[in-house]
Design a protein around this motif. Structure first.
Motif: not given
Length: 369
Positions: A63, A65-66, A92, A96, A345, A349
């Motif tokens: 992921c 974003v993570c 997304d 965060v 996060p 997401s």
């Protein structure tokens, strides 16, 4: 026989063969899906519930974003607070959390933060706002990097001097090597990311079999495509083999997409970058080459951001990303940390492992993964 019946028959045959392999193998088989889209698709289709007992699935750092570190989020928030800056981003990224805030909070306080669907949309915004510095948050893997490179090339061709990227692109093969070298992640096989492999090709993952004797199969995203890839992984393990196979032949080629890779290589060069939960990994990210430094906002307008840890208030997102734990092992999961009030996060997401666990049953599955 209807198409549905044929699908059911094929799925049943694959599950039966996997069960037979497990019986002869004598122990559980642990498979990591690297792609966040696979994580969500597996949960949504209920594949964990139909797999034979002993097939354990664990999610990896797939992921984008993570895996983005807090200092990047903090820099984006700082830039958003500048009067002459417009931040553009995929949706997304808004919620965060950084160290102390988020882009959504900055937007609520008056920052000009806009959601776009492609970096070329950000280029249009730059053309419409010549007095502003328009920054696109380039967060992603090999899947999105070619379009971001194309936007830079278009900006240069147009002489668009107010368009920039704030880069956090990451590369999947190096992080997989880092996971295996770290000693904490134990897997028997990899479900390889179909979208990434469209760009990289299957040869980019050959090191798994060559250096670690671990099989990997590129999979599509429909339930039967995922099941087919898992079946091929289990069959290799049962035979004591380790190869990289392609179960997504409709779109993935051995050589990948040479045009997309050429655009990436023209604009970017490999760089060491920080991953949430994994730290600094050599050559695992992309940095703009000197020729395109004028479009790199971090170089045009540098900030001093404290590089601290990525954990907060007991959040164990980093461990989830390494496959060291599953979401329900975190004391915050489903309690203090839920999608409406996410602490980490991995719950924010749509591709986050914690978000998938929460949405599709709260992690109430037979196995820990």
């Amino acid at each position: 026989m209807t198409a549905v019946q044929e699908t059911q028959q094929l799925a049943a045959a694959m599950i039966k063969e996997m069960r037979a392999v497990l019986a002869s193998h004598g122990k559980a088989i642990r498979i990591m899906e690297v792609c966040g889209t696979h994580t969500v698709a597996i949960f949504r289709a209920g594949l964990r519930q139909i797999l034979p007992e002993g097939i354990e699935l664990v999610s990896g750092p797939g992921c984008p974003v993570c895996v983005t570190a807090d200092d990047y989020i903090d820099a984006a928030i700082a830039y958003a607070g500048m009067a002459d800056v417009i931040i553009t981003t995929f949706g997304d990224m808004l919620k965060v959390p950084g160290t102390r805030s988020s882009l959504a909070a900055a937007q609520a306080q008056g920052a000009d933060v806009r959601i776009v669907y492609t970096p070329l949309d950000a280029l249009t915004i730059a053309a419409e706002n010549p007095s502003k510095q328009v920054v696109f948050l380039a967060v992603g893997f090999e899947t999105t990097a070619p379009t971001e490179a194309a936007a830079v090339l278009a900006a240069k061709a147009q002489g668009r001097g107010n368009f920039f990227l704030l880069s956090a692109q990451k590369l999947v093969p190096p992080v997989m090597r880092a996971l295996l070298d770290g000693g904490e992640t134990h897997v028997d096989g990899f479900l390889l990311p179909g979208h990434v492999a469209v760009v990289t090709g299957t040869d980019a993952f050959a090191f798994l079999a060559q250096d670690y004797h671990i099989p990997g199969v590129v999979g599509g995203f429909a339930p039967l495509e995922i099941l087919r890839a898992l079946h091929q992984i289990v069959r290799q393990i049962g035979a004591g083999e380790a190869r990289i196979e392609n179960a997504y032949e409709s779109v993935v080629r051995r050589a990948g997409n040479p045009v997309a890779r050429a655009a990436m290589e023209r604009v970017y060069e490999p760089a060491a970058v920080r991953w949430r939960g994994l730290g600094m990994i050599p050559a695992s990210g992309l940095s703009m080459r000197e020729e395109y430094a004028a479009f790199d906002f971090a170089r045009v307008r540098p900030l001093v951001i404290d590089v601290g840890g990525d954990g907060r208030h007991g959040c164990r997102c980093g461990e989830v990303l390494r496959g060291a734990i599953v979401p329900r092992d975190c004391a915050l999961f489903g309690r203090a940390c839920v999608p409406e009030h996410a602490i980490g996060p991995c719950m924010v997401s749509v591709e986050g492992t914690c978000a998938a666990w929460y949405k599709y049953g709260g992690g109430k599955f037979r196995y820990g993964a």
